[in-house]
Design an enzyme around this catalytic site. Structure first.
Site, PDB file in Angstrom:
ATOM      1  N   ASN A 154       1.388 -11.991  -3.792  1.00 41.81           N
ATOM      2  CA  ASN A 154      -0.024 -12.293  -4.073  1.00 41.81           C
ATOM      3  C   ASN A 154      -0.545 -11.668  -5.369  1.00 41.81           C
ATOM      4  OD1 ASN A 154       0.188  -9.782  -2.892  1.00 41.81           O
ATOM      5  ND2 ASN A 154      -1.691  -9.980  -1.700  1.00 41.81           N
ATOM      6  N   GLU A 251       3.009  -0.435   1.787  1.00 44.27           N
ATOM      7  CA  GLU A 251       1.708  -1.108   1.654  1.00 44.27           C
ATOM      8  C   GLU A 251       1.821  -2.414   2.413  1.00 44.27           C
ATOM      9  OE1 GLU A 251      -0.952   0.032   0.554  1.00 44.27           O
ATOM     10  OE2 GLU A 251      -0.406   1.673  -0.784  1.00 44.27           O
ATOM     11  N   CYS A 285      -4.210  -8.559   1.092  1.00 44.53           N
ATOM     12  CA  CYS A 285      -3.879  -7.739   2.265  1.00 44.53           C
ATOM     13  C   CYS A 285      -5.088  -7.062   2.881  1.00 44.53           C
ATOM     14  CB  CYS A 285      -2.854  -6.693   1.864  1.00 44.53           C
ATOM     15  SG  CYS A 285      -3.376  -5.751   0.422  1.00 44.53           S
ATOM     16  N   GLU A 459      -1.169   4.400  -2.904  1.00 42.82           N
ATOM     17  CA  GLU A 459      -0.971   4.025  -4.298  1.00 42.82           C
ATOM     18  C   GLU A 459      -2.257   4.371  -5.053  1.00 42.82           C
ATOM     19  OE1 GLU A 459       0.592  -0.162  -3.954  1.00 42.82           O
ATOM     20  OE2 GLU A 459       2.429   0.820  -4.644  1.00 42.82           O
TER      21      GLU A 459
HETATM   22  P1  NAD Z   1       7.185 -10.138   3.049  1.00 43.46           P
HETATM   23  O1  NAD Z   1       7.165  -8.973   3.947  1.00 43.46           O
HETATM   24  O2  NAD Z   1       7.691 -11.418   3.566  1.00 43.46           O
HETATM   25  O3  NAD Z   1       8.049  -9.817   1.748  1.00 43.46           O
HETATM   26  C1  NAD Z   1       7.755  -8.717   0.913  1.00 43.46           C
HETATM   27  C2  NAD Z   1       8.969  -8.391   0.068  1.00 43.46           C
HETATM   28  O4  NAD Z   1       9.987  -7.836   0.889  1.00 43.46           O
HETATM   29  C3  NAD Z   1       9.601  -9.591  -0.625  1.00 43.46           C
HETATM   30  O5  NAD Z   1       9.991  -9.218  -1.921  1.00 43.46           O
HETATM   31  C4  NAD Z   1      10.818  -9.876   0.234  1.00 43.46           C
HETATM   32  O6  NAD Z   1      11.865 -10.507  -0.457  1.00 43.46           O
HETATM   33  C5  NAD Z   1      11.220  -8.474   0.636  1.00 43.46           C
HETATM   34  N1  NAD Z   1      12.025  -8.372   1.860  1.00 43.46           N
HETATM   35  C6  NAD Z   1      12.057  -9.212   2.924  1.00 43.46           C
HETATM   36  N2  NAD Z   1      12.910  -8.746   3.857  1.00 43.46           N
HETATM   37  C7  NAD Z   1      13.429  -7.592   3.388  1.00 43.46           C
HETATM   38  C8  NAD Z   1      14.355  -6.638   3.890  1.00 43.46           C
HETATM   39  N3  NAD Z   1      14.913  -6.772   5.093  1.00 43.46           N
HETATM   40  N4  NAD Z   1      14.643  -5.554   3.144  1.00 43.46           N
HETATM   41  C9  NAD Z   1      14.062  -5.370   1.937  1.00 43.46           C
HETATM   42  N5  NAD Z   1      13.189  -6.246   1.400  1.00 43.46           N
HETATM   43  C10 NAD Z   1      12.869  -7.348   2.116  1.00 43.46           C
HETATM   44  O7  NAD Z   1       5.690 -10.272   2.511  1.00 43.46           O
HETATM   45  P2  NAD Z   1       5.059 -11.435   1.611  1.00 43.46           P
HETATM   46  O8  NAD Z   1       4.986 -12.662   2.443  1.00 43.46           O
HETATM   47  O9  NAD Z   1       5.744 -11.485   0.293  1.00 43.46           O
HETATM   48  O10 NAD Z   1       3.595 -10.865   1.353  1.00 43.46           O
HETATM   49  C11 NAD Z   1       2.571 -10.987   2.272  1.00 43.46           C
HETATM   50  C12 NAD Z   1       2.399  -9.710   3.077  1.00 43.46           C
HETATM   51  O11 NAD Z   1       2.260  -8.598   2.212  1.00 43.46           O
HETATM   52  C13 NAD Z   1       1.156  -9.726   3.923  1.00 43.46           C
HETATM   53  O12 NAD Z   1       1.408  -9.159   5.187  1.00 43.46           O
HETATM   54  C14 NAD Z   1       0.195  -8.850   3.152  1.00 43.46           C
HETATM   55  O13 NAD Z   1      -0.813  -8.274   3.925  1.00 43.46           O
HETATM   56  C15 NAD Z   1       1.110  -7.844   2.586  1.00 43.46           C
HETATM   57  N6  NAD Z   1       0.520  -7.209   1.399  1.00 43.46           N
HETATM   58  C16 NAD Z   1       0.127  -5.898   1.471  1.00 43.46           C
HETATM   59  C17 NAD Z   1      -0.466  -5.290   0.375  1.00 43.46           C
HETATM   60  C18 NAD Z   1      -0.910  -3.855   0.429  1.00 43.46           C
HETATM   61  O14 NAD Z   1      -1.075  -3.259  -0.626  1.00 43.46           O
HETATM   62  N7  NAD Z   1      -1.115  -3.250   1.573  1.00 43.46           N
HETATM   63  C19 NAD Z   1      -0.656  -6.019  -0.789  1.00 43.46           C
HETATM   64  C20 NAD Z   1      -0.250  -7.345  -0.835  1.00 43.46           C
HETATM   65  C21 NAD Z   1       0.338  -7.927   0.269  1.00 43.46           C
END
Ligand code: NAD
Length: 485
Positions: A154, A251, A285, A459
């Site tokens: 995002n 995060e 998020c 962060e």
């Molecule tokens: P996701 O969890 O599907 O993926 C995040 C990242 O993790 C990607 O780069 C993915 O390739 C990687 N990944 C997936 N499986 C993994 C594994 N087993 N080991 C290591 N890496 C792995 O999330 P998304 O769909 O890309 O993003 C949306 C989510 O992120 C939402 O839940 C949102 O709330 C959260 N988010 C949180 C913040 C925050 O700062 N708290 C900010 C933005 C998004």
């Protein structure tokens, strides 16, 4: 109109673009049209090996430099990012579909803020002198070593910079794996850091799906993992990191409450609900997706909200007047649609939106449900799309308990003119970031992170330094040392 955003190569390693076409292909799609605009390849074991080896080698010299020297490079990178804000924002819009109206102020700009802030802080990082009578001790603040950053889709530029800036300021190296959905802008961050004088190997970018992230987390040469992503991924990454006793920053997701009292300023409260639900098409998020509105103001709130949501400018994300863009992918669109169907089948009342827009790409109208109850799926699970759930309440004590009745704890907001109630609510919220008469501000000066399932660590701000450095204590005896025999 078709766009071509093909990067020179898929990865950036040891100061230069790097390619290995044996890696699984990943198509990059412009969400506003569904067109393929680039193709990258996931990292092969050979690419990962180069990334880890070059980063580890480079980190030793980097840690030996003065903080002032490290900081100067980060601040130069911040200036370059600001000077190229337009091009970086166009790329971010292509990668994510978010309107240029947003990316031109919130993405590269926020990344530059982090590089500038931690660049300035690098020279201030010190240990402590601890007097012990005639003896004394001191602490050294040392880097962790090699950090892995794993990003969500995002805020790709912002996430890369929010992780790289404190990591590099503290003397670490970083390997960053962007989300497979938005692989482009982190490569630009790497190019710019290199141009600013960052020695080769200190910020490497590798592409790939979750398996590439998992390979990084499992590598014993990685000392710390910072993930921005969902709770299920966070659980896996945290568990894998624990095997090697690695430091983590998590995060993760949220289902944050936004509480609007009868005495709130109506227009500001509606603004807060719009910003906290529809900015970036709801893919934020910290969004306040459970909007609790007190009985007295609810009718006026709902009618003004519907009126203002109908004024969203939905269209070409590159047009600076457009204020609402598509979702990031076909998959995300399907997920969000399925939640809308659940909302309807479980009895929530649709106030506006609720359906796709008939055009190419992944477009969904901004959607508001009223009469939502705490047990409905749309009030419990993170949707990560433009779907606002409006719930009713009558008393402060009741709404605080309901606001906290979630496993998440990322953010929370309150709109009221009652000063003491505002601070009482902020103290009572179980959330890492709270907003009083505002929503979703995220300046670099303020720590950001989650409580409960929403995360571990912080962060931004000085708080981030704790998560990218470790203390070593050194005891110094001034006199002779005696022993019992
Ligand atoms: P996701 O969890 O599907 O993926 C995040 C990242 O993790 C990607 O780069 C993915 O390739 C990687 N990944 C997936 N499986 C993994 C594994 N087993 N080991 C290591 N890496 C792995 O999330 P998304 O769909 O890309 O993003 C949306 C989510 O992120 C939402 O839940 C949102 O709330 C959260 N988010 C949180 C913040 C925050 O700062 N708290 C900010 C933005 C998004």
């Amino acid at each position: 109109m078709t766009h071509n955003a093909q990067p020179t190569a898929s990865h950036f390693i040891d100061g230069a673009p790097a390619e290995d076409t044996a890696g699984a292909p990943i198509d990059v799609i412009y969400p506003a049209t569904g067109d393929i605009i680039a193709r990258v390849h996931g990292a092969t074991p050979a690419i990962l090996e180069r990334a880890v080896a070059s980063a580890r080698a480079a980190q030793v010299d980097w840690a030996a430099r003065s903080g002032a020297e490290r900081g100067r490079i980060l601040r130069r990178a911040a200036d370059l990012i600001r000077a190229r804000n337009h091009d970086l924002s166009v790329l971010e819009t292509l990668d994510t579909g978010k309107p240029y109206q947003e990316t031109s102020v919130a993405d590269a700009a926020s990344g530059a803020d982090a590089l500038e802030y931690f660049g300035g802080m690098a020279a201030t990082l010190t240990g402590q002198h601890i007097p012990l009578g005639e003896d004394w001790a001191y602490t050294r603040r040392e880097p962790l070593g090699l950090c892995a950053g794993i990003g969500a889709w995002n805020y790709p530029t912002q996430i890369a910079c929010w992780k790289a800036a404190p990591a590099l300021a503290c003397g670490n190296a970083m390997i960053f794996k962007p989300s497979e959905t938005t692989p482009l802008s982190a490569l630009k961050v790497a190019e710019i850091l290199t141009e600013a004088g960052l020695p080769a190997g200190l910020f490497n970018v590798v592409q790939g799906m979750g398996d590439v992230g998992a390979a990084l987390v499992a590598d014993p040469r990685i000392d710390k993992v910072s993930l921005t992503g969902s709770v299920p991924t966070g659980r896996k990454v945290y568990a894998a990191a624990a095997e090697g006793m690695k430091h983590v920053t998590m995060e993760l997701g949220g289902k944050s409450p936004l509480v609007i009292f009868d005495d709130a300023d109506l227009e500001s409260a509606v603004s807060g609900a719009i910003l906290g639900n529809f900015y970036s098409s709801g893919q934020v998020c910290s969004n306040g997706t459970r909007v609790f509105v007190q009985d007295g103001i609810r009718p006026a709130f709902l009618s003004r909200l519907a009126e203002r949501v109908s004024q969203a400018v939905i269209g070409d994300p590159m047009d600076p007047d457009t204020s609402f863009g598509p979702l990031v992918s076909a998959r995300q669109l399907e997920i969000v649609e399925s939640y809308i169907a659940r909302g309807q089948s479980e009895g929530a009342r649709l106030i506006c939106g609720g359906s796709r827009l008939s055009r190419p790409g992944y477009w969904l109208a901004p959607t508001v449900f009223a009469d939502v109850t705490d047990d409905m799926t749309i009030a419990r699970e993170e949707i990560f799309g433009p779907v606002m759930a409006v719930l009713g309440f009558s008393e402060e004590s009741e709404v605080l308990a309901r606001a906290n009745a979630t496993a998440f704890g990322l953010s929370a907001g309150v709109f009221t003119r009652d000063l003491t109630r505002a601070h009482r609510m902020a103290a009572g919220f179980q959330a890492g970031t709270c907003f009083i008469n505002s929503y979703n501000d995220a300046p670099v000066e303020v720590p950001f992170g989650g409580m409960k399932l929403s995360g571990v660590g912080r962060e931004n701000a000085a708080a981030a330094i704790e998560h990218y450095s470790q203390l070593k204590s050194v005891f110094v005896r001034m006199g002779a040392l005696e022993a019992p025999y």
